[in-house]
Design a protein around this motif. Structure first.
Motif, mmCIF file in Angstrom:
data_model
loop_
_atom_site.group_PDB
_atom_site.id
_atom_site.type_symbol
_atom_site.label_atom_id
_atom_site.label_comp_id
_atom_site.label_asym_id
_atom_site.label_seq_id
_atom_site.Cartn_x
_atom_site.Cartn_y
_atom_site.Cartn_z
ATOM 1 N N PRO A 155 31.172 55.806 45.390
ATOM 2 C CA PRO A 155 31.409 54.641 44.535
ATOM 3 C C PRO A 155 32.886 54.231 44.492
ATOM 4 C CG PRO A 155 29.933 56.169 43.436
ATOM 5 C CD PRO A 155 30.433 56.863 44.678
ATOM 6 N N GLY A 156 33.783 55.217 44.525
ATOM 7 C CA GLY A 156 35.216 54.915 44.531
ATOM 8 C C GLY A 156 35.617 54.170 45.794
ATOM 9 N N ALA A 157 35.087 54.608 46.938
ATOM 10 C CA ALA A 157 35.386 53.953 48.218
ATOM 11 C C ALA A 157 34.884 52.516 48.203
ATOM 12 C CB ALA A 157 34.750 54.736 49.369
ATOM 13 N N ARG A 158 33.677 52.300 47.676
ATOM 14 C CA ARG A 158 33.119 50.942 47.630
ATOM 15 C C ARG A 158 33.925 50.041 46.698
ATOM 16 N NH1 ARG A 158 28.519 54.022 47.955
ATOM 17 N NH2 ARG A 158 28.069 53.942 45.734
ATOM 18 N N THR A 159 34.360 50.579 45.565
ATOM 19 C CA THR A 159 35.169 49.811 44.613
ATOM 20 C C THR A 159 36.470 49.357 45.260
ATOM 21 O OG1 THR A 159 34.242 51.034 42.738
ATOM 22 C CG2 THR A 159 36.356 49.904 42.369
ATOM 23 N N TYR A 164 39.748 45.261 47.989
ATOM 24 C CA TYR A 164 40.545 44.892 49.161
ATOM 25 C C TYR A 164 40.073 43.564 49.748
ATOM 26 C CZ TYR A 164 41.091 44.840 54.280
ATOM 27 O OH TYR A 164 41.279 44.467 55.578
ATOM 28 N N LEU A 165 38.752 43.420 49.933
ATOM 29 C CA LEU A 165 38.223 42.165 50.488
ATOM 30 C C LEU A 165 38.559 40.985 49.589
ATOM 31 C CD1 LEU A 165 34.634 42.703 51.959
ATOM 32 C CD2 LEU A 165 36.763 42.299 53.167
ATOM 33 N N GLY A 166 38.344 41.156 48.301
ATOM 34 C CA GLY A 166 38.625 40.077 47.357
ATOM 35 C C GLY A 166 40.092 39.687 47.343
ATOM 36 N N LEU A 167 40.968 40.687 47.349
ATOM 37 C CA LEU A 167 42.404 40.411 47.327
ATOM 38 C C LEU A 167 42.868 39.777 48.631
ATOM 39 C CD1 LEU A 167 43.595 43.652 45.507
ATOM 40 C CD2 LEU A 167 43.883 41.305 44.663
ATOM 41 N N LEU A 168 42.294 40.219 49.739
ATOM 42 C CA LEU A 168 42.649 39.653 51.046
ATOM 43 C C LEU A 168 42.251 38.178 51.116
ATOM 44 C CD1 LEU A 168 44.014 40.844 53.543
ATOM 45 C CD2 LEU A 168 41.751 41.212 54.519
ATOM 46 N N MET A 169 41.047 37.884 50.636
ATOM 47 C CA MET A 169 40.574 36.493 50.623
ATOM 48 C C MET A 169 41.439 35.639 49.691
ATOM 49 S SD MET A 169 37.831 36.152 52.572
ATOM 50 C CE MET A 169 36.632 37.171 53.396
ATOM 51 N N THR A 170 41.787 36.192 48.530
ATOM 52 C CA THR A 170 42.600 35.462 47.553
ATOM 53 C C THR A 170 43.993 35.188 48.108
ATOM 54 O OG1 THR A 170 41.379 36.520 45.754
ATOM 55 C CG2 THR A 170 43.468 35.484 45.174
ATOM 56 N N ALA A 171 44.588 36.206 48.744
ATOM 57 C CA ALA A 171 45.925 36.039 49.315
ATOM 58 C C ALA A 171 45.896 35.069 50.490
ATOM 59 C CB ALA A 171 46.492 37.382 49.752
ATOM 60 N N ARG A 186 47.129 48.544 45.146
ATOM 61 C CA ARG A 186 47.679 49.846 44.729
ATOM 62 C C ARG A 186 47.214 50.168 43.310
ATOM 63 N NH1 ARG A 186 52.440 48.987 46.025
ATOM 64 N NH2 ARG A 186 52.788 50.457 47.726
ATOM 65 N N GLN A 187 47.260 49.181 42.423
ATOM 66 C CA GLN A 187 46.824 49.395 41.038
ATOM 67 C C GLN A 187 45.337 49.759 40.975
ATOM 68 O OE1 GLN A 187 47.949 46.081 38.463
ATOM 69 N NE2 GLN A 187 49.836 45.818 39.627
ATOM 70 N N THR A 188 44.530 49.104 41.815
ATOM 71 C CA THR A 188 43.091 49.406 41.846
ATOM 72 C C THR A 188 42.853 50.839 42.304
ATOM 73 O OG1 THR A 188 42.585 47.097 42.341
ATOM 74 C CG2 THR A 188 40.855 48.708 42.821
ATOM 75 N N ILE A 189 43.578 51.261 43.340
ATOM 76 C CA ILE A 189 43.431 52.628 43.854
ATOM 77 C C ILE A 189 43.855 53.626 42.785
ATOM 78 C CG2 ILE A 189 44.227 54.285 45.593
ATOM 79 C CD1 ILE A 189 44.638 51.766 47.451
ATOM 80 N N ASP A 190 44.977 53.341 42.112
ATOM 81 C CA ASP A 190 45.437 54.193 40.998
ATOM 82 C C ASP A 190 44.336 54.335 39.958
ATOM 83 O OD1 ASP A 190 47.997 54.972 41.694
ATOM 84 O OD2 ASP A 190 48.952 53.226 40.791
ATOM 85 N N PHE A 191 43.741 53.195 39.600
ATOM 86 C CA PHE A 191 42.694 53.175 38.573
ATOM 87 C C PHE A 191 41.509 54.036 38.990
ATOM 88 C CE2 PHE A 191 38.787 51.276 36.865
ATOM 89 C CZ PHE A 191 39.046 51.360 35.501
ATOM 90 N N VAL A 192 41.070 53.899 40.251
ATOM 91 C CA VAL A 192 39.914 54.657 40.734
ATOM 92 C C VAL A 192 40.206 56.151 40.745
ATOM 93 C CG1 VAL A 192 38.483 55.138 42.778
ATOM 94 C CG2 VAL A 192 38.926 52.770 42.086
ATOM 95 N N ILE A 193 41.349 56.532 41.292
ATOM 96 C CA ILE A 193 41.678 57.965 41.415
ATOM 97 C C ILE A 193 41.966 58.595 40.061
ATOM 98 C CG2 ILE A 193 43.399 59.581 42.311
ATOM 99 C CD1 ILE A 193 43.593 57.917 44.814
ATOM 100 N N ALA A 194 42.568 57.827 39.140
ATOM 101 C CA ALA A 194 43.018 58.396 37.860
ATOM 102 C C ALA A 194 42.020 58.267 36.723
ATOM 103 C CB ALA A 194 44.332 57.734 37.451
ATOM 104 N N GLN A 195 40.756 57.925 37.047
ATOM 105 C CA GLN A 195 39.758 57.861 35.974
ATOM 106 C C GLN A 195 39.612 59.230 35.311
ATOM 107 O OE1 GLN A 195 37.890 55.085 34.664
ATOM 108 N NE2 GLN A 195 39.757 54.402 35.646
ATOM 109 N N PRO A 196 39.357 59.239 33.985
ATOM 110 C CA PRO A 196 39.229 60.518 33.263
ATOM 111 C C PRO A 196 38.269 61.491 33.938
ATOM 112 C CG PRO A 196 39.216 58.708 31.704
ATOM 113 C CD PRO A 196 39.191 58.095 33.076
ATOM 114 N N ASN A 197 37.116 60.972 34.441
ATOM 115 C CA ASN A 197 36.170 61.895 35.073
ATOM 116 C C ASN A 197 36.605 62.258 36.488
ATOM 117 O OD1 ASN A 197 35.653 59.533 36.447
ATOM 118 N ND2 ASN A 197 33.444 59.544 36.112
ATOM 119 N N GLY A 198 37.749 61.692 36.917
ATOM 120 C CA GLY A 198 38.269 62.031 38.236
ATOM 121 C C GLY A 198 39.327 63.124 38.158
ATOM 122 N N LYS A 199 39.716 63.497 36.930
ATOM 123 C CA LYS A 199 40.733 64.532 36.780
ATOM 124 C C LYS A 199 40.092 65.907 36.802
ATOM 125 C CE LYS A 199 43.980 61.615 34.271
ATOM 126 N NZ LYS A 199 44.547 61.275 32.992
#
Length: 200
Positions: A155-159, A164-171, A186-199
């Motif tokens: 699920p983290g990889a898909r998120t 990435y696709l959305g940001l690439l299209m927007t940019a 970078r912020q999205t990756i931080d968010f995914v990796i740093a989720q409470p259940n990810g610690k």
């Protein structure tokens, strides 16, 4: 004898296709996508307009140029994603996207044309099929070394991939800059990796 003839013909077709794509890319980048004609591409590639059209119209050629380059990045990366024992960080995940963001930033106008073609939905791109699976697999390989629990790697990889696709299209549409897109990714990756259940 027959198989040699078929093979050389197949190789010749592949070489012609590459020549047409190289000529199209050179013209698209130097004089712009809209200003370039099929006749000019044919002249640059030293082939007939019929040969160019056999490879594809301008939209198809542009999608093929981007898809061919993106495919080569994934193919070259198989050796770079060797197993590692170090814990993956946000920067490790972000490195997977650096070549793509750089390529799109190289020529914003051409990138806009490419994404507009994809949004119209008239041309299929491997980035939504084979290359999507390749990038998801690469993301999972790196995320498996992050603090994310095993059950959250997919699920983290898909998120991250969808962000990435959305940001690439927007940019590419010009709504945000590529550096801003990279920062938001970078912020999205931080968010995914740093989720409470990810610690751990």
């Amino acid at each position: 004898m027959f198989s040699e003839h078929v093979q050389s013909r197949s190789e010749q077709q592949a070489a012609t296709r590459q020549k047409v794509l190289a000529a199209a890319e050179q013209l698209f980048r130097t004089q712009g996508f809209k200003a370039t004609t099929i006749r000019q591409i044919a002249a640059e590639a030293n082939v007939s307009t019929g040969t160019v059209m056999a490879v594809g119209g301008k939209d198809t050629l542009l999608v093929s140029i981007f898809d061919t380059w993106i495919t080569s990045v994934h193919n070259d990366r198989h050796t770079e994603l060797a197993p590692s024992t170090t814990t993956a960080t946000t920067e490790d995940v972000l490195k997977l996207f650096v070549p793509f963001v750089g390529y799109f930033a190289l020529d914003p106008e051409l990138s806009r044309e490419y994404t507009a073609i994809l949004v119209r939905g008239n041309h299929e791109s491997v980035i939504f099929r084979d290359l999507a699976l390749a990038l998801l697999a690469e993301l999972e390989t790196v995320l498996a070394r992050s603090p994310l629990p095993r059950s959250q790697v997919g699920p983290g990889a898909r998120t991250i991939y969808l962000a990435y696709l959305g940001l690439l299209m927007t940019a590419s549409s010009g709504a945000i800059t590529m550096p801003d897109a990279a920062d938001q990714l970078r912020q999205t990756i931080d968010f995914v990796i740093a989720q409470p259940n990810g610690k751990q």
